[in-house]
Write an enzyme that holds these catalytic residues in place. Structure first.
Site, short mmCIF file in Angstrom:
data_model
loop_
_atom_site.label_atom_id
_atom_site.label_comp_id
_atom_site.label_asym_id
_atom_site.label_seq_id
_atom_site.Cartn_x
_atom_site.Cartn_y
_atom_site.Cartn_z
N ALA A 52 -9.89 -1.18 32.88
CA ALA A 52 -11.23 -0.80 33.33
C ALA A 52 -12.25 -1.48 32.43
O ALA A 52 -12.67 -0.93 31.40
CB ALA A 52 -11.42 0.72 33.29
N GLY A 53 -12.63 -2.70 32.81
CA GLY A 53 -13.61 -3.46 32.06
C GLY A 53 -14.95 -3.43 32.77
O GLY A 53 -15.72 -2.48 32.65
N GLU B 142 -20.93 -5.68 26.59
CA GLU B 142 -21.96 -4.83 27.22
C GLU B 142 -22.31 -5.33 28.64
O GLU B 142 -23.46 -5.28 29.07
CB GLU B 142 -23.19 -4.69 26.34
CG GLU B 142 -22.85 -3.91 25.07
CD GLU B 142 -24.02 -3.18 24.46
OE1 GLU B 142 -24.94 -2.81 25.19
OE2 GLU B 142 -23.98 -2.98 23.24
N LEU C 162 -15.98 3.05 26.11
CA LEU C 162 -16.08 3.04 27.57
C LEU C 162 -14.94 2.24 28.19
O LEU C 162 -14.22 2.73 29.05
CB LEU C 162 -17.43 2.46 28.00
CG LEU C 162 -17.72 2.39 29.50
CD1 LEU C 162 -17.78 3.78 30.13
CD2 LEU C 162 -19.02 1.62 29.77
N THR D 65 -15.79 -1.75 19.33
CA THR D 65 -16.39 -2.37 18.16
C THR D 65 -16.48 -1.37 17.00
O THR D 65 -16.89 -0.23 17.19
CB THR D 65 -17.80 -2.89 18.49
OG1 THR D 65 -17.71 -3.78 19.61
CG2 THR D 65 -18.40 -3.63 17.32
N ARG E 108 -30.47 -35.68 6.84
CA ARG E 108 -29.42 -36.63 7.17
C ARG E 108 -30.03 -37.97 7.60
O ARG E 108 -30.90 -38.00 8.48
CB ARG E 108 -28.55 -36.07 8.30
CG ARG E 108 -27.52 -37.02 8.87
CD ARG E 108 -26.37 -37.23 7.93
NE ARG E 108 -25.27 -37.92 8.60
CZ ARG E 108 -24.24 -38.45 7.96
NH1 ARG E 108 -24.16 -38.33 6.65
NH2 ARG E 108 -23.27 -39.05 8.64
N GLN F 162 -23.67 -30.11 17.78
CA GLN F 162 -23.80 -31.52 18.14
C GLN F 162 -24.73 -32.26 17.17
O GLN F 162 -24.45 -33.40 16.78
CB GLN F 162 -24.34 -31.64 19.57
CG GLN F 162 -24.35 -33.05 20.12
CD GLN F 162 -22.96 -33.58 20.41
OE1 GLN F 162 -22.03 -32.81 20.58
NE2 GLN F 162 -22.81 -34.90 20.43
N THR G 33 -20.54 -8.47 31.30
CA THR G 33 -20.56 -9.93 31.36
C THR G 33 -21.84 -10.41 32.03
O THR G 33 -22.49 -9.66 32.77
CB THR G 33 -19.36 -10.45 32.18
OG1 THR G 33 -19.50 -10.01 33.54
CG2 THR G 33 -18.03 -9.96 31.61
#
Length: 387
Positions: free
Chosen positions: A136-137, A370, A131, A164, A274, A343, A372
């Site tokens: 053209a995003g 697919e 697409l 993909t 840990r 973290q 944003t």
């Protein structure tokens, strides 16, 4: 209603939990061991594909009449979630097979479905979705790839970007302009084969994450395809593309869930082992609060995603809203959870010797592709204001 009955609403059916266990078993043995190497080398994890194919988890959504497993939308989401928990790049095998074939399932002729869904179901081929273009995003309707009728053929010319599994997939759903004067209503959809003369691919993109899933440009240079390879009616392609994304945004939400779950699982184990200041890191309240927030966000995302999957399966009228909401919320949650996992591991989390930094990098793309998450919020707002 009794309290225990009310909680059943949030429990998956037994067959779906059985699928989860089966996928998790396959992934622990044959997918997870390839994840770090695929990320390091940037090569498609064929061993993972072979394992998923052998277990029929590579394209579980394809109906039984075309040789598929016939998994419903929720079961497919569970498969993608569990594969992503082990390896995000490998989860794009079932996810993109669904993305590429969904236009056929929604609008394709029976002959097209039989011809192209059957080899995908058997694992002989994968299917990609073309697409986006260089210019053209988010505004996909501004695409410039053209398809011109020439007798009993269409001739396609253009460039598709961010595709993909390009180069690995055998088949491609390609959207092209057939009537430049009609904007979105002048776009049509076609099946293009990798072997069609004039089809070629760009170099693999050098990406932040999901490195084991190749992303390339697809070049169409006077590609002649028979007229019967059009998906649906001429001019209906853009509508088919948007309907497809309503369904497949749920799969991206599922991928985000899996990545986040993998990171949370690893972080939980680490902080219990840990030791600092004479006790396990998990005994510090600040760490416990982080874990609590991670688990809370993940479970909220999961319930929203599964609800959206149910709407996808039923074809509910509010799927557009729920698909966008699930994708947006789950991917934002995955980014937060994986960042917190890094973290919690401290300096170790920042190294490639531990998987959480890979999961954090992989999670980022779920906020982008697919549609944003800014576009998802536009979609949701439009649906809310329409009501």
């Amino acid at each position: 209603m009794a309290a225990e009955e009310s909680f059943d609403v949030y429990r998956l059916p037994e067959e779906h939990e059985a699928i989860r266990e089966a996928v998790r078993e396959v992934c622990a043995a044959k997918v997870a061991p390839n994840a770090a190497e695929a990320d390091e080398t940037g090569e498609f994890p064929k061993a993972s594909y072979d394992a998923l194919r052998a277990a029929d988890f590579h394209a579980p959504h394809i109906p039984v009449e075309y040789g598929g497993a016939g998994a419903d939308a929720l079961a497919t989401a569970v498969v993608i979630e569990e594969v992503a928990r082990a390896c995000a790049a490998s989860s794009l095998i079932p996810a993109v097979n669904k993305l590429g074939t969904m236009p056929l399932l929604l609008a394709g002729s029976e002959e097209l479905k039989r011809r192209y869904l059957t080899p995908v179901a058997s694992g002989e081929a994968m299917f990609s979705y073309c697409l986006s273009e260089p210019e053209a995003g988010s505004d996909a309707a501004s695409m410039t790839t053209r398809a011109v009728r020439d007798g009993d053929h269409w001739v396609l010319n253009g460039v598709k970007r961010w595709i993909t599994n390009a180069g690995v997939s055998e088949y491609y759903t390609v959207f092209a302009v057939t009537d430049p004067s009609a904007r979105s209503k002048g776009i049509s959809a076609f099946v293009v084969e990798k072997s069609d003369p004039g089809v070629s691919f760009g170099a693999p993109e050098k990406k932040l994450g999901i490195k084991g899933s190749p992303t390339r440009e697809v070049y169409l240079d006077n590609v002649r395809i028979p007229v019967d390879r059009m998906i649906g009616a001429e001019g209906s392609g853009f509508a088919t593309a948007m309907r497809t994304l309503d369904h497949t945004r749920v799969t991206i939400a599922a991928q985000a869930l899996g990545i986040a779950q993998g990171a949370l699982d690893y972080a939980k184990g680490y902080v219990q082992e840990r030791k600092q200041f004479g006790k396990a890191v998990a005994e510090f309240q600040g760490v416990q609060f982080m874990l609590a927030d991670m688990g809370m966000k993940l479970e909220a995302a999961r319930q929203l995603t599964y609800a959206a999957a149910g709407k996808s399966e039923r074809g509910d009228a509010d799927l557009t809203y729920f698909g966008a909401a699930a994708k947006c919320f789950a991917s934002d949650a995955a980014m937060e959870i994986t960042t917190d996992a890094v973290q919690l591991l401290g300096g170790y989390g920042y190294t490639r010797d531990y998987p959480v930094e890979r999961m954090m990098r992989d999670a980022k793309i779920t906020q982008i592709y697919e549609g944003t998450n800014q576009v998802q919020r536009i979609v949701m707002a439009r649906q809310l204001l329409r009501g």
